[in-house]
Design a protein around this motif. Structure first.
Motif, short mmCIF file in Angstrom:
data_model
loop_
_atom_site.label_atom_id
_atom_site.label_comp_id
_atom_site.label_asym_id
_atom_site.label_seq_id
_atom_site.Cartn_x
_atom_site.Cartn_y
_atom_site.Cartn_z
N ARG A 137 -4.26 -70.10 7.93
CA ARG A 137 -3.76 -70.72 6.70
C ARG A 137 -3.23 -72.11 6.98
O ARG A 137 -3.50 -73.06 6.24
CB ARG A 137 -2.66 -69.84 6.09
CG ARG A 137 -2.00 -70.47 4.85
CD ARG A 137 -0.90 -69.57 4.32
NE ARG A 137 0.11 -69.31 5.31
CZ ARG A 137 1.13 -70.12 5.60
NH1 ARG A 137 1.24 -71.29 4.96
NH2 ARG A 137 2.02 -69.81 6.52
N GLU A 138 -2.46 -72.26 8.06
CA GLU A 138 -1.90 -73.57 8.39
C GLU A 138 -3.00 -74.58 8.68
O GLU A 138 -2.91 -75.74 8.28
CB GLU A 138 -0.97 -73.46 9.60
CG GLU A 138 0.25 -72.59 9.39
CD GLU A 138 0.00 -71.13 9.67
OE1 GLU A 138 0.96 -70.34 9.60
OE2 GLU A 138 -1.17 -70.76 9.95
N GLY A 139 -4.04 -74.13 9.38
CA GLY A 139 -5.14 -75.03 9.70
C GLY A 139 -5.88 -75.50 8.46
O GLY A 139 -6.20 -76.69 8.32
N ARG A 140 -6.15 -74.57 7.54
CA ARG A 140 -6.85 -74.94 6.31
C ARG A 140 -5.99 -75.87 5.46
O ARG A 140 -6.49 -76.82 4.84
CB ARG A 140 -7.23 -73.70 5.52
CG ARG A 140 -8.26 -72.82 6.23
CD ARG A 140 -8.86 -71.79 5.27
NE ARG A 140 -7.87 -70.97 4.62
CZ ARG A 140 -7.37 -69.84 5.12
NH1 ARG A 140 -7.79 -69.40 6.30
NH2 ARG A 140 -6.48 -69.13 4.45
N LEU A 198 -5.11 -83.63 4.82
CA LEU A 198 -5.73 -84.85 5.35
C LEU A 198 -6.94 -85.27 4.54
O LEU A 198 -7.48 -86.36 4.75
CB LEU A 198 -6.14 -84.64 6.81
CG LEU A 198 -5.00 -84.39 7.81
CD1 LEU A 198 -5.56 -84.11 9.19
CD2 LEU A 198 -4.03 -85.57 7.85
N GLY A 199 -7.38 -84.43 3.62
CA GLY A 199 -8.54 -84.76 2.79
C GLY A 199 -9.87 -84.46 3.45
O GLY A 199 -10.90 -85.00 3.03
N VAL A 200 -9.88 -83.59 4.45
CA VAL A 200 -11.12 -83.26 5.17
C VAL A 200 -11.82 -82.11 4.45
O VAL A 200 -11.28 -81.00 4.35
CB VAL A 200 -10.83 -82.87 6.63
CG1 VAL A 200 -12.12 -82.49 7.34
CG2 VAL A 200 -10.13 -84.01 7.36
N ALA A 236 -4.96 -74.90 18.45
CA ALA A 236 -3.94 -75.92 18.71
C ALA A 236 -3.06 -76.15 17.49
O ALA A 236 -1.83 -76.28 17.59
CB ALA A 236 -4.60 -77.22 19.14
N VAL A 237 -3.68 -76.19 16.31
CA VAL A 237 -2.94 -76.44 15.07
C VAL A 237 -2.01 -75.27 14.75
O VAL A 237 -0.82 -75.46 14.45
CB VAL A 237 -3.92 -76.70 13.92
CG1 VAL A 237 -3.19 -76.69 12.57
CG2 VAL A 237 -4.63 -78.03 14.12
N SER A 238 -2.54 -74.06 14.79
CA SER A 238 -1.71 -72.91 14.43
C SER A 238 -0.56 -72.73 15.41
O SER A 238 0.55 -72.34 15.02
CB SER A 238 -2.56 -71.64 14.37
OG SER A 238 -3.19 -71.37 15.60
N ALA A 239 -0.79 -73.04 16.70
CA ALA A 239 0.29 -72.96 17.69
C ALA A 239 1.39 -73.97 17.37
O ALA A 239 2.59 -73.68 17.54
CB ALA A 239 -0.26 -73.20 19.09
N ALA A 240 1.01 -75.15 16.93
CA ALA A 240 2.01 -76.18 16.58
C ALA A 240 2.89 -75.73 15.43
O ALA A 240 4.12 -75.86 15.47
CB ALA A 240 1.29 -77.48 16.24
#
Length: 689
Positions: A197-200, A206-208, A664-668
């Motif tokens: 969820r955090e990654g999405r 960011l608009g990606v 990496a994103v979810s860990a952050a």
């Protein structure tokens, strides 16, 4: 001297001297001038920040100017040089260079503190200090600043650019309007529809937009180009010579297998594996068959269960290298089954296994494919560094001319802005962290101290909280009072080494004539060579015609064959550290010549630029069978390794573990959440008392 792309065309048809594969060609005036310019700019920084040097093995590299801070001990005059040279353009060797790894290795070897002297406080204080400016570290800073826009955040990193393994390689070929951009590590978003969820939410913020993107194969397939396999004469000495075999999906396996330079029995075995394998485990249930596969490597399955010819096993050896950084001798058979395709991992169809859901024994990233609507999605020409630069551009005023997905590839960047004292978020590059400690007992500490090496001495800053977004393996050397159990768990995260080479070609007609856009090598140093994905972004246009310049990416996986992944990584990393750049460059030229020479390719004429990204500590290791007996039931070392320690939280992809951007994103976000929850609890306790 740095190897820069030419600005003027090469002489039309001057072939290289026999056996040199183009290394004897003359360096252009522009290359010479650019090389001198870089050397002069670096020399102006002084001897401590030398960037053009050689390690003990004679490996030469031209370095980018590091972005130094303008706070205590800073040098504002350096910013003119910083703005003039982008790290992505100024290096021949990037990534784990001697400059980047000198201090971490000295810490590992117990040599650093002998001469480092007493740490000196800078007087700086931050709400958060992040150790590591890769995807995880920059995401942690971005998440913290999102919760508290007034917070002061410092990001420290030993590299000379943001992004960690997500690197941008840039060339300036003659006749092209604007640069030619490629990736140097983290290439694509892996299965983004199945991200956390955090990654999405981060991608959306960011608009990606990843919807509706056609796979790169579609573009090349429309030109009659497919994947191929290159069987080298060293692997198959009985064959008459090197052989490139085009893997056309319209042809049955028996057609292209007939072209392989292998023994006749090996051909029969490969046709059987691809077209009509039997049920190797008759009478067993689906669950029991998968359990049997979980106890085997794929090479072991081929040898011991299928009993195929050794040359058939050799043909399959490098199938997993690009994904896993090791070969079929280490890949679990249960994960090979899950990844089987028209040209990969044959031998399973006769088992008639249920594919409606993953096996519990599958690696986590393999299991995620069942929930995904997509596979690898390349969104940016430079790969995933675009995500990092978009986040930094939103946090650091003046860093970039634009921060949208449409503009991030072509906008300008000013690295001199990263560490200005007025910034709420500061990024301090070429500043390896050497100590992190809680200020007092971890259970009651309200702050922490972080020390980094600035090239002359150790300086310290105060932090309300710290996120460790570097490798797990290095953290015990920085946080010396970690519990023994946590230190031991961290040291189990042995990353897989990788080397990415990006060669800028004058044109790619030879690939077109050969009918391939991606080639797997069965036994060479570089295991894959593939044309850059045809990804355009905003005003950036990907090469569309075979006579245009293009980037070709090659991958080397140093892991030693015949060992478990962790042991293979350590052994391969030792060899990699002793391999000079010149040898890797020669390998690029030789392999492309052997592959494409019959189709008009000349390395002296057609290779106009080369950047090698060396990642001695590359992919985070996932838990896989048959090597990790505790998978899938646990307990998992990563759960112990990522425990918060007072004011210190652990991010990074090792803490998941997973070798992709979402890990990496979810860990952050997890690490930031843990620290903020702890702060709230501390404030509540203080209020109640």
């Amino acid at each position: 001297m740095a190897h820069f792309p030419r600005d003027e065309p090469a002489e039309p048809s001057a072939p290289s001297a026999p056996g040199t594969f183009g290394k004897d060609r003359q360096i252009s005036r522009r290359q010479f001038v650019d090389g001198v310019a870089v050397t002069a700019a670096c020399a102006a920084l002084g001897p401590v920040e030398r960037q053009n040097g050689a390690d003990a093995d004679g490996l030469r590299h031209a370095g980018a100017v590091p972005a130094q801070h303008t706070g205590p001990g800073g040098h504002p005059a350096r910013h003119a040089a910083l703005r003039a040279i982008r790290p992505s353009r100024a290096r021949t060797l990037q990534g784990d260079t001697p400059d980047a790894l000198g201090v971490p290795h000295a810490l590992r070897d117990g040599r650093f503190w002998e001469r480092a002297g007493t740490p000196r406080p800078t007087g700086e204080s931050y709400d958060l200090v992040v150790v590591g400016a890769g995807i995880s570290g920059i995401t942690a800073a971005y998440a913290w600043a999102g919760h508290d826009p007034a917070a002061r955040v410092l990001v420290l990193d030993n590299y000379d650019d943001v992004g960690g393994h997500a690197r941008r390689n840039e060339f300036r070929p003659a006749g092209r309007a604007g640069p030619l951009v490629g990736h140097g590590g983290s290439r694509a978003l892996y299965a983004p529809s199945a991200w956390s969820r955090e990654g999405r939410e981060l991608l959306a913020d960011l608009g990606v937009d990843v919807r509706g993107r056609r796979p790169p194969e579609d573009f090349y397939r429309a030109l009659g180009m497919h994947e191929g396999v290159f069987c080298d004469r060293e692997t198959y000495p009985a064959g008459p010579a090197d052989r490139l075999v085009v893997l056309d999906p319209a042809k049955p396996a028996r057609r292209w297998v007939a072209e392989l330079p292998v023994a006749e029995r090996a051909r029969r075995d490969l046709v059987m594996l691809f077209e009509h394998p039997p049920d190797w485990f008759p009478g067993l249930t689906d669950a029991r068959k998968k359990e049997m596969l979980a106890g085997l490597t794929y090479a072991g399955f081929l040898r011991e269960v299928c009993r195929v010819h050794p040359e058939a096993v050799a043909f399959c050896q490098t199938m997993p290298n690009a994904t896993w950084a090791y070969g079929s001798d280490a890949l679990g058979a249960v994960d090979a089954w899950a990844g089987a395709g028209p040209f990969t991992y044959p031998g399973f169809s006769g088992l008639r296994l249920d594919r409606s859901a993953p096996s519990p024994y599958n690696a986590p990233r393999v299991a995620r494919r069942w929930a995904a609507r997509d596979a690898d999605v390349p969104c940016f020409p430079e790969g995933n560094q675009a995500l990092v630069r978009m986040m930094v551009a939103r946090m650091v005023p003046g860093f970039a001319g634009a921060c949208s997905p449409q503009d991030i590839t072509t906008t300008w960047f000013d690295y001199g802005t990263l560490d200005r004292p007025a910034n709420r978020v500061r990024v301090r590059l070429s500043s390896p962290v050497v100590l992190v400690r809680n200020d007092g007992p971890p259970a009651t500490a309200t702050s922490a101290t972080v020390g980094y090496y600035d090239g002359g001495r150790v300086r310290t800053v105060r932090a309300g909280a710290v996120v460790m977004a570097c490798w797990n393996m290095v953290i015990p050397y920085l946080v010396e009072d970690l519990p023994d159990e946590q230190r031991a768990a961290m040291r189990q995260a042995v990353k897989m080494p990788l080397v990415h080479a990006t060669a800028q070609l004058r044109r790619w007609r030879a690939f077109r004539e050969a009918g391939v856009h991606r080639v797997r090598f069965t036994g060479a140093y570089w295991v894959t060579a593939e044309l850059a994905p045809p990804v355009s972004a905003g005003s950036y246009r990907a090469p569309a015609h075979p006579d245009e310049p293009i980037a070709v990416h090659l991958l080397h996986t140093p892991a030693r064959r015949g060992l478990a992944p962790g042991d293979a990584a350590v052994a391969g990393r030792r060899v990699l550290a002793r391999t000079p750049y010149a040898a890797m460059e020669f390998g690029v030229r030789e392999q492309l010549t052997r592959l494409l020479g019959p189709y008009g390719f000349d390395p002296a004429r057609d290779i106009e630029g080369l950047t090698i990204n060396r990642w001695g500590h590359g992919y985070a290791p996932e838990y896989v069978r048959p090597w990790d007996a505790f998978h899938p039931d646990g307990p998992f070392p990563a759960e112990t390794a990522r425990r918060r320690f007072g004011r210190i939280a652990i991010a990074n992809s090792d803490s998941v573990p997973g070798a992709d951007a979402d890990a990496a994103v979810s860990a952050a976000y997890r690490a930031v959440g843990e620290l903020r929850a702890s702060l709230s609890e501390s404030r509540a306790d203080a209020g109640s008392s």
